[in-house]
Design an enzyme around this catalytic site. Sequence first.
Site, PDB file in Angstrom:
ATOM      1  N   ASP A  34       0.866  -1.182   0.000  1.00  0.00           N
ATOM      2  CA  ASP A  34       0.000   0.000   0.000  1.00  0.00           C
ATOM      3  C   ASP A  34       0.897   1.224   0.000  1.00  0.00           C
ATOM      4  OD1 ASP A  34      -1.785  -2.069   0.495  1.00  0.00           O
ATOM      5  OD2 ASP A  34      -3.056  -0.865   1.822  1.00  0.00           O
TER       6      ASP A  34
ATOM      7  N   LYS B 243      -6.678   3.171  -3.546  1.00  0.00           N
ATOM      8  CA  LYS B 243      -7.161   3.181  -2.164  1.00  0.00           C
ATOM      9  C   LYS B 243      -7.420   4.619  -1.759  1.00  0.00           C
ATOM     10  CE  LYS B 243      -5.259   2.004   2.435  1.00  0.00           C
ATOM     11  NZ  LYS B 243      -4.202   1.286   3.148  1.00  0.00           N
TER      12      LYS B 243
ATOM     13  N   LYS C 279     -10.122   0.235  -2.831  1.00  0.00           N
ATOM     14  CA  LYS C 279     -10.088  -0.030  -1.392  1.00  0.00           C
ATOM     15  C   LYS C 279     -10.401   1.240  -0.615  1.00  0.00           C
ATOM     16  CE  LYS C 279      -7.015  -1.305   2.428  1.00  0.00           C
ATOM     17  NZ  LYS C 279      -5.669  -1.730   2.829  1.00  0.00           N
TER      18      LYS C 279
END
Lengths: 314, 279
Positions: free
Chosen positions: A150, A214, A250
Amino acid sequence: MTMLVIDGSETSIKSFLRTLSPVDQVGAESRAAMLGTRSIKTASKLWAIDTAISMIDLTTLEGADTPGKVMALCTKAVRPDPTDSTVPHVGAVCVYNDMVRIAREHLDNNGGKSIPVAAVSTAFPSGRASLEVKKRDTEDAIADGATEIDMVIDRGAFLSGNLAKVFAEIVCIKEICGDRAHLKVILETGELVTYDNVRKASFLAMAAGADFIKTSTGKVVPAATTPVVLVMLEAVRDYFQMTGKKIGVKPAGGIRTTKDAIKQLVLVNETAGPEWLTPDLFRIGASALLNDLLMQRMKMKNGQYSGRNYVTLD
Amino acid sequence: MRIDVKKTYKLFIGGQFPRSESGRSYEILDSKGNFLANPAQASRKDLREAVVAARNVSEKWSSASAFNRSQILYRVAEIMEGRSEQFVSEIVAQEGLSRAQALKQVSEAIDLWVWYAGWCDKIATIYGATNPVSGSFYNFTTPEPVGVVATFISGDSSLSDIVHGIAPVLAGGNVVVAIANEEFPLSAVTLAEVLATSDLPAGVVNILTGKSSELAPWVGSHMDIDGVDGSGLDLTAYEDLRKEGAENLKRINRFTSVKSPQRVLSFMENKTVWHPIGI
């Protein structure tokens, strides 16, 4: 729909992003609010709860994280409700870099071999470090067993219009990930100010090679609001139509209740489409959410309201 | 000629005044059988929200010093005093008492509230103990609050019964989800307005109006409720509640309207601590 031609130069990025349709702010907010009123009950709710559990990136990103806490989290990831083996395991465990090895080993030793470990990298959460540091950060995490990275984008560069820098960083981290790790790119939408910026950043990240986009680090408020997720899901849908590639989404931060999670699933179904309703293409970054989902699940199974004494403390 | 500004009687959850999630209300009549008001009819989901609100603030209220709690409760009595005219007119309308009788009831209820406020910092002094043990230890027993207590208000004398239902539970350091008496809910709603403008943290008291027969089974089976005052339930409903409540060992009690520190103690449990002497 425009063809996607980006060679990494500032000009090519800007001229591509200029072709994107702007976001109707009022429209996006009212559509997200309208989809939030859908009523999901009984069997559908039970399905939604289990689906949401299987999509959770169970996260702990605190300065005060200890190996013990990470291990407890991993145990919970494998078997969220120790009294009920029908509860699915979560999508992934998400930790800081130095906890990756501990998480990986504990998962492997406790029946969680199939659960990936995600590491936040590239100087999370601010992204304020040199590219060399960010590369090392990523390499470290992968070497320790992370199969999902991430990364945060450089919001300062994005906001000052230095899009080529943002693009190049993502390309560089993607190269390091290769086929060893999935790359999730954190846009930190709470700092991007407008929905147009969110849409642009989404396309920038996808074009640079993100497997997932995300919303947030969880360190900035607002985080994963429903209109922002809607805008990102629309971007993913448009990108699929352009290129045939499915990119995951996400949302992370601020999703704490079953109701919030189900709203997210409705958004996915109505925007990107039902084929996105899988942990491969939709994840929810959360920690407290899991307990609420478990309590709702108990309520649906036993017919009585549950309480915090019946789920683990995190 | 002025058009009346009619009051909407709502619930009191987490310091807010929402309508019932279900959108329902029911009709209550005055003592002469005429229409009086449409209070909200709480659903099980309103109960759930109230329990969540109460649980969230439970730690804060129970860990406040006993003296501080008693000051806050005394302040509630001060504000009740200022609202006494509103209580009186509602009691007159609901119960058909004379103004003088209603005023007497209100004064008694406020005095009762003050009486319970005083118990906050005395209950542990009087009912706690230093136990003799043969060893180099101090051994203390202190009563501690159980947590979230649901209380079904009885309806013989509406305001005093509300005070009996809520004040002693608060004095012990518990947080309250009160289910107002079905026939006489107005004083409870007015008390909610008093509490909302007092220093009581939001969520420490939550007040639901509606049908206790509808809510009682959900209260009984709720795993996050630690005690129930079933004074306002009929005997059958009370027995059912006791069966349901056995699942998580709720403390379930029922009282006549006698004022007594037992009402405070009933929702406390004794905690005993051993402490080595000289360390």
